[in-house]
Design a protein around this motif. Structure first.
Motif, PDB file in Angstrom:
ATOM      1  N   VAL A 293       0.695  -2.881  -4.605  1.00  0.00           N
ATOM      2  CA  VAL A 293       0.393  -2.241  -3.318  1.00  0.00           C
ATOM      3  C   VAL A 293       0.500  -0.722  -3.443  1.00  0.00           C
ATOM      4  CG1 VAL A 293       1.642  -1.764  -1.169  1.00  0.00           C
ATOM      5  CG2 VAL A 293       0.792  -4.053  -1.622  1.00  0.00           C
ATOM      6  N   ARG A 294       1.484  -0.270  -4.193  1.00  0.00           N
ATOM      7  CA  ARG A 294       1.670   1.190  -4.359  1.00  0.00           C
ATOM      8  C   ARG A 294       0.549   1.776  -5.216  1.00  0.00           C
ATOM      9  NH1 ARG A 294       7.523  -0.975  -3.817  1.00  0.00           N
ATOM     10  NH2 ARG A 294       7.690  -0.449  -1.619  1.00  0.00           N
ATOM     11  N   MET A 295       0.062   0.989  -6.179  1.00  0.00           N
ATOM     12  CA  MET A 295      -1.112   1.441  -6.950  1.00  0.00           C
ATOM     13  C   MET A 295      -2.310   1.583  -6.017  1.00  0.00           C
ATOM     14  SD  MET A 295      -0.852  -0.924 -10.364  1.00  0.00           S
ATOM     15  CE  MET A 295      -2.274  -0.248 -11.230  1.00  0.00           C
ATOM     16  N   ALA A 296      -2.509   0.565  -5.181  1.00  0.00           N
ATOM     17  CA  ALA A 296      -3.669   0.575  -4.275  1.00  0.00           C
ATOM     18  C   ALA A 296      -3.585   1.764  -3.317  1.00  0.00           C
ATOM     19  CB  ALA A 296      -3.728  -0.739  -3.499  1.00  0.00           C
ATOM     20  N   ALA A 297      -2.407   2.007  -2.774  1.00  0.00           N
ATOM     21  CA  ALA A 297      -2.261   3.119  -1.828  1.00  0.00           C
ATOM     22  C   ALA A 297      -2.544   4.449  -2.521  1.00  0.00           C
ATOM     23  CB  ALA A 297      -0.853   3.109  -1.237  1.00  0.00           C
ATOM     24  N   LEU A 298      -1.992   4.624  -3.720  1.00  0.00           N
ATOM     25  CA  LEU A 298      -2.211   5.885  -4.446  1.00  0.00           C
ATOM     26  C   LEU A 298      -3.688   6.064  -4.793  1.00  0.00           C
ATOM     27  CD1 LEU A 298       0.907   5.924  -6.828  1.00  0.00           C
ATOM     28  CD2 LEU A 298       0.265   7.771  -5.250  1.00  0.00           C
TER      29      LEU A 298
END
Ligand code: NCD
Length: 305
Positions: A293-298
Motif C-alpha cells: 500500500v505504501r508503494m502504491a501511495a508513493l
C-alpha cells in the motif's frame, strides 16, 4: 487518477482514489510475493522518513516501499536530530526541502502536524500517524487485506474493538470503509469511545455479542497506555474479560470472518493468544499489505507531481 501533492488522511479520499491505491497495491503485493523487489518508478527520488514517535512496522515498511521503488531513503529519528535541539517542525521541513527531498513521511504525536508540514514544504507529505487523528496507510492496508479476502468492501460488517478514542487507525478505517460502502460497528468502554464518532458513521454497540454478531472482520486495537493520563478502566484483566476477543467471542462472527490488528498487540489484552495465532488471523499478512500500500501511495503521488 490520484491528483494530490500529499496523502494526509482518508477523511476526504474518494471511492475512486481509494480503489486506485488498492488496485495498484494488490499488483505490487503480488510482484513482491514473486520476489520482485527492485522497481524503478521512483529512481532518482529521495524519500525521508521523519518519525517523532516509536514505530516498528510503519517505519520499516515505508522505508522498504521506497527502496523497492528505487528511491533513496533517509531515516530521521527525532530524538537523534536537531529536533532534540529545539528546531521547529516547519524549520525541519524547510531544511529537508532545501535538500530537494521529494517526499517526507511523517509520524507525529500531535494531530494535524503533517497538515502543517504539507503546507510549508514543496515535498509530498505522507501521514504515517498523527496523534489521535489519522493513519491513512494503515487503514488502506487493512482494506487491502479485507478486499483480498472478500473480493469487495461493499456491505462488509467490520467490528472495531479496543481503544477507539486514542486510535488514529480507527478513524482512518471509519472514513475509508464508509466511503467504500462497508458497515463499521464499534465496541469499547464508554471512556474509550470518542464523542461524536457515531455522527461520523460508526454504529456504537451495547455488547460484545452485538458488535461481533455476523461480523466479517474483527479488528482489535491496542490499548494506548501512553496516551492515557489516568486509567479509563479498572485493570487490564477486567478490560480483557469484558472487551477483549477470545475464541468464544470470535464464534459470534461469521464462520469465514477474519481477525485484524494493526500491531503492536498487547497479547492477552485486546486479543487472546489463541485469536492472534488463529488460522483466521491475518495480522502477519497485514504487514506485507502495508509495504504494498505504501508503494502504491508513493508511486501515485509521484506520478501526480
Ligand atoms: C498503530 C499506530 O501507531 O497508530 N500501529 C501501527 O501503525 N502499526 C497502532 C498502535 O500504536 O497501537
Amino acid at each position: 487518477m490520484l491528483k494530490r501533492k500529499d496523502l494526509l488522511g482518508l477523511i476526504d479520499a474518494s471511492k475512486d482514489e481509494i480503489t486506485e491505491i488498492l488496485d495498484l497495491a494488490e499488483e505490487f503485493k503480488n510482484r513482491i510475493k514473486r520476489g520482485e523487489k527492485k522497481m524503478s518508478y521512483l529512481d532518482g527520488k529521495t524519500v525521508t522518513v521523519l518519525f517523532y514517535e516509536n514505530s516498528t512496522r510503519t517505519r520499516t515498511s515505508f522505508e522498504q516501499a521506497a527502496k523497492y521503488l528505487g528511491a533513496t531513503t533517509i531515516n530521521i529519528v527525532a530524538g537523534n536530530s536537531s529536533v532534540a535541539k529545539g528546531e521547529t517542525l516547519v524549520d525541519t521541513g524547510k531544511t529537508l526541502d532545501a535538500q530537494r527531498n521529494d517526499f517526507i513521511v511523517i509520524r507525529h504525536p500531535m494531530g494535524g502536524a503533517p497538515y502543517l508540514l504539507a503546507k510549508t514544504v514543496k515535498a509530498g507529505v505522507l501521514n504515517a500517524g498523527d496523534g489521535m487523528n489519522e493513519h491513512p496507510t494503515q487503514a488502506l492496508l487493512d482494506m487491502l487485506t479485507m478486499r483480498e479476502t472478500f473480493g469487495s468492501l461493499k456491505g462488509l460488517k467490520v467490528a472495531i474493538l479496543g481503544d477507539i478514542k486514542h486510535s488514529r487507525v480507527a478513524k482512518s478505517n471509519l472514513f475509508g470503509l464508509k466511503t467504500m460502502g462497508a458497515e463499521v460497528v464499534m465496541y469499547a468502554p464508554e471512556t474509550l469511545i470518542p464523542k461524536g464518532i457515531d455522527q461520523l458513521g460508526a454504529k456504537l454497540c451495547k455488547s460484545k455479542k452485538e458488535a461481533l454478531d455476523g461480523a466479517d472482520v474483527v479488528m482489535g486495537l491496542r490499548i494506548q497506555l501512553e496516551r492515557q493520563q489516568a486509567g479509563a478502566f479498572p485493570s487490564l484483566g477486567e478490560y480483557a474479560a469484558n472487551y477483549g476477543v477470545d475464541e468464544a467471542a470470535l464464534a459470534y462472527a461469521k464462520p469465514k470472518a477474519i481477525v485484524l490488528h494493526p500491531g503492536p498487540v498487547n497479547r492477552g489484552v485486546e486479543l487472546t493468544s489463541g485469536v492472534i495465532d488463529h488460522e483466521r488471523s491475518h495480522i502477519e499478512d497485514q504487514v506485507l499489505s502495508g509495504v504494498a500500500v505504501r508503494m502504491a501511495a508513493l508511486k501515485l503521488l509521484n506520478d501526480a507531481r
